[in-house]
Write an enzyme that holds these catalytic residues in place. Sequence first.
Site, PDB file in Angstrom:
ATOM      1  CB  SER A   1      -0.868  -0.016   1.266  1.00  0.00           C
ATOM      2  OG  SER A   1      -1.524   1.210   1.418  1.00  0.00           O
TER       3      SER A   1
ATOM      4  CE1 TYR B   1      -4.059  -2.074   5.139  1.00  0.00           C
ATOM      5  CE2 TYR B   1      -3.570   0.160   4.407  1.00  0.00           C
ATOM      6  CZ  TYR B   1      -3.849  -1.160   4.109  1.00  0.00           C
ATOM      7  OH  TYR B   1      -3.906  -1.579   2.804  1.00  0.00           O
TER       8      TYR B   1
ATOM      9  CE  LYS C   1      -1.893  -4.496   3.286  1.00  0.00           C
ATOM     10  NZ  LYS C   1      -2.145  -5.783   2.631  1.00  0.00           N
TER      11      LYS C   1
END
Length: 346
Positions: free
Chosen positions: A128, A154, A158
């Site tokens: 991402s 988050y 990643k």
Amino acid sequence: MPTLVTGGAGYIGSHACQRLLRDGHQVIALDNLFRGHRAPMDLLSHAYPRQFSFVHADVGDTEAVTAAINEHEIDTVMHFGALAYVGESVEDPLWYYRNNIAMGIGLLDACDQAHDGRGISRFIFSSSCATYGDPPEGMIPVPENCPQSPTSPYGYTKLHFEHILKDYATKRQREDNPIALTMLRYFNVAGSDRTGMLGEDHTPETHLIPVGIDAATGKRDSMSIFGTDYPTPDGTCIRDYVHVEDLVDAHARAMERVQIGEVQAFNVGIGKGYSVREILDSIKRVSGVDFAVHETDRRAGDAIALYNDPTKIKATLGWDAQITDIDEIVTTAYTWLKGHPNGYAT
Ligand code: UDP
């Protein structure tokens, strides 16, 4: 080529399955159906009965994944199965780390142990642009060598998994059994397949375009802009919205062109940024509805502006976004959501 698609019942994963099936590959979708849907699995099974199968399991269930890889002689894994809400990751970071990292390692163990310890040959990871956080000055549009400094748990899940994958690829190289590893750092994925078979159905739905469309179709009374005091021309955050079919095209190209022994990271975004207000204007144009919009506080974890520098992916994979007009992207999302007011349950 038989390919395992983790998170295959989710929004992006299901579109990836569809693309691979169209290209003539065998596809095994694996999903725990926590946020994925059975319906797209049934639709794809019906459309491609000889090429497609579904395995109901957790990504981190090493035994089940190893069995699927061995049974279907899988050589390529596309890993989409993850939790993917910035706000939720701020609320419950441990859940995100457990799910996106610990479960991911369970998957990697299977990828390593399968085929009598020979392992799989290609791994494509759904990373991402959230790994970049707020890029430093001079780094927008964002190239792949931009420093990675996430602003949310988050984003960190990643980024950490990218590191884990690189270490794993190094181990395979050392063992003289190299792997092709591709990390695709997505910008904001939007829209749905233009045949209307698949769509975006999240519960809860928090993404800007579907939330705005829900306001336009009356599914919700209004919506909010999270922050109007950002240092951008209209005060709202800027993002790069890439159509989901273009995104999965990047995966298909990575599968074909990244060679065994290579470790590659590519950004996937159209190379143009739109502000939140510009997206809402597009939804209003496409729907013809002037829905109510409230201006509220910033949402924790949001970066100010992120849009891609597509130079590397264009040069290396020959990838370029085919759908770049924002109204066209929004139209594909609008058409599916209008026809499916309750998502796949419609
Ligand atoms: N956003 C917003 N209202 C909403 C949902 C999102 O203002 O109801 C904003 C959000 O703050 C961000 C942008 O829209 O600046 C894109 O958010 P989204 O959740 O779609 O994707 P993200 O960039 O977080 O992956």
